[in-house]
Design an enzyme around this catalytic site. Sequence first.
Site, PDB file in Angstrom:
ATOM      1  N   ASP A   1       0.834  -1.216   0.000  1.00  0.00           N
ATOM      2  CA  ASP A   1       0.000   0.000   0.000  1.00  0.00           C
ATOM      3  C   ASP A   1       0.865   1.262   0.000  1.00  0.00           C
ATOM      4  OD1 ASP A   1      -1.740  -2.050   0.556  1.00  0.00           O
ATOM      5  OD2 ASP A   1      -2.797  -0.994   2.141  1.00  0.00           O
TER       6      ASP A   1
ATOM      7  N   GLU B   1     -11.669  -1.048   1.267  1.00  0.00           N
ATOM      8  CA  GLU B   1     -10.333  -0.687   1.733  1.00  0.00           C
ATOM      9  C   GLU B   1      -9.832   0.617   1.119  1.00  0.00           C
ATOM     10  OE1 GLU B   1      -8.353  -3.912   3.511  1.00  0.00           O
ATOM     11  OE2 GLU B   1      -8.201  -4.850   1.533  1.00  0.00           O
TER      12      GLU B   1
HETATM   13  C1  FRU Z   1      -4.875  -3.349   1.835  1.00  0.00           C
HETATM   14  C2  FRU Z   1      -4.703  -3.528   3.340  1.00  0.00           C
HETATM   15  C3  FRU Z   1      -5.046  -2.244   4.058  1.00  0.00           C
HETATM   16  C4  FRU Z   1      -4.218  -2.366   5.310  1.00  0.00           C
HETATM   17  C5  FRU Z   1      -2.988  -3.061   4.810  1.00  0.00           C
HETATM   18  C6  FRU Z   1      -2.299  -3.921   5.814  1.00  0.00           C
HETATM   19  O1  FRU Z   1      -3.830  -3.816   1.051  1.00  0.00           O
HETATM   20  O2  FRU Z   1      -5.517  -4.571   3.791  1.00  0.00           O
HETATM   21  O3  FRU Z   1      -6.413  -2.097   4.297  1.00  0.00           O
HETATM   22  O4  FRU Z   1      -3.980  -1.112   5.871  1.00  0.00           O
HETATM   23  O5  FRU Z   1      -3.370  -3.818   3.690  1.00  0.00           O
HETATM   24  O6  FRU Z   1      -1.120  -4.470   5.310  1.00  0.00           O
END
Ligand code: FRU
Length: 409
Positions: A51, A273
Amino acid sequence: MRDETIGGSRETSTPCWTREQAAGIKRSDATVAPIVYPPEQETDDDVHIWDTWLLRNRDGSIAEIDGYRVIFSLSASKELLPGKRHDVATIRYFYSEDGKTWTCGGPVFDGDAFGSRQWAGSALYDDDGTVYVYYTAAGYRDEAELSYQQRIAVGAGGAVTTDADGLSVDGPWSHEILLEPDGEFYEREEQSRGMIYTFRDPWFFEDPATGETCLLFEANTPVSESDNPYDCDAVHEEFNGSVGLAVSTTGDPTDWELQEPLLESVATNQELERPHMIVRDGSYYLFVSSHKHTFAPGLEGHDALYGFVADSLRGEFEPLNGSGLVATNPASAPFQTYSWLAYPHSEELLVSSFFNYYDLRGLSLDDVAGLPPVEQQRRFGGTLAPTLRIELDGAETRILGALEHGHLP
Ligand code: FRU
């Protein structure tokens, strides 16, 4: 408003991504991204990254500091198995002069952040040059056993400096827990019935029409068994994603009050997300990432970027392209990218994401987790993916093509 959905309806004042709308999700030329191959040069040689978000000004535009732009990424040592990375995620920053090659500046925080690890967020370069890095405090610092509690936090008071060698983002950071689920608008961990609950991924947004200062985040709506108008076996309790909203009435980037969610997907999907918002020609575009496996039973979705449009921040969000699907992976490589982030660029939208699992040849992600470590590593990108170019026309979108891996102009 009454939310008419397949199998029932439910009284709610929040716009809902309905089962009926999501039932229309279908890959098409307009929504399928080109196949992704490994890049010649990864974003970083030592760490997996996933992310990612840009350092932005209050108005949402990308911060340019002495010719540099800055991204923040969740990261973990490349030696670690990809599936384990969420358990140790650390926020690192990278900077670039051309938006193509990124130099790692190292971890943003030095061990004093909340959580046993830090998950996704956003970053504000305020008018006075102060940096605020919003993040998800996952678990608790020094916890003996990994927990999945999630709180929304900030590291405030950072500064950016540049010199002949490059750019540096430094503290001292003042860490604060900003928001926790209230149990009414937003589900707490102990209320959750299904897969891992969510209260994470804060996204700073200032409404250009009103100047209102907002924080969007991913959450779940508490739904009780008695509140079950859906004729579909408790899926309303287990699949209850929402996009949350908090407001700072003073504009202070550390002072937030929870409000009602902007969007819910009760009985449709569990995880909306990394929500983020773009305003174009008076229309409010809300984007989220979601997974195939988080759609409620009876619905067939994909790992994809989904979008919604309304005529104001708290408007009646309607899914883009009818179903919400904006960009997904080809059927032959369904998990090649994830965690999309859209931002405006000239007349188009650019959408960044990370290179996820590839060359699976029909394997599911569960199958991959059972492979020998070297085979798991070989199939994980862990670097920035090619940036998608998307045309946005009212409530319709179309993928126009892709730039290089990690090219963020
Ligand atoms: C999306 C996610 C986010 C979270 C992160 C944790 O890729 O699930 O929602 O903050 O990955 O690694």
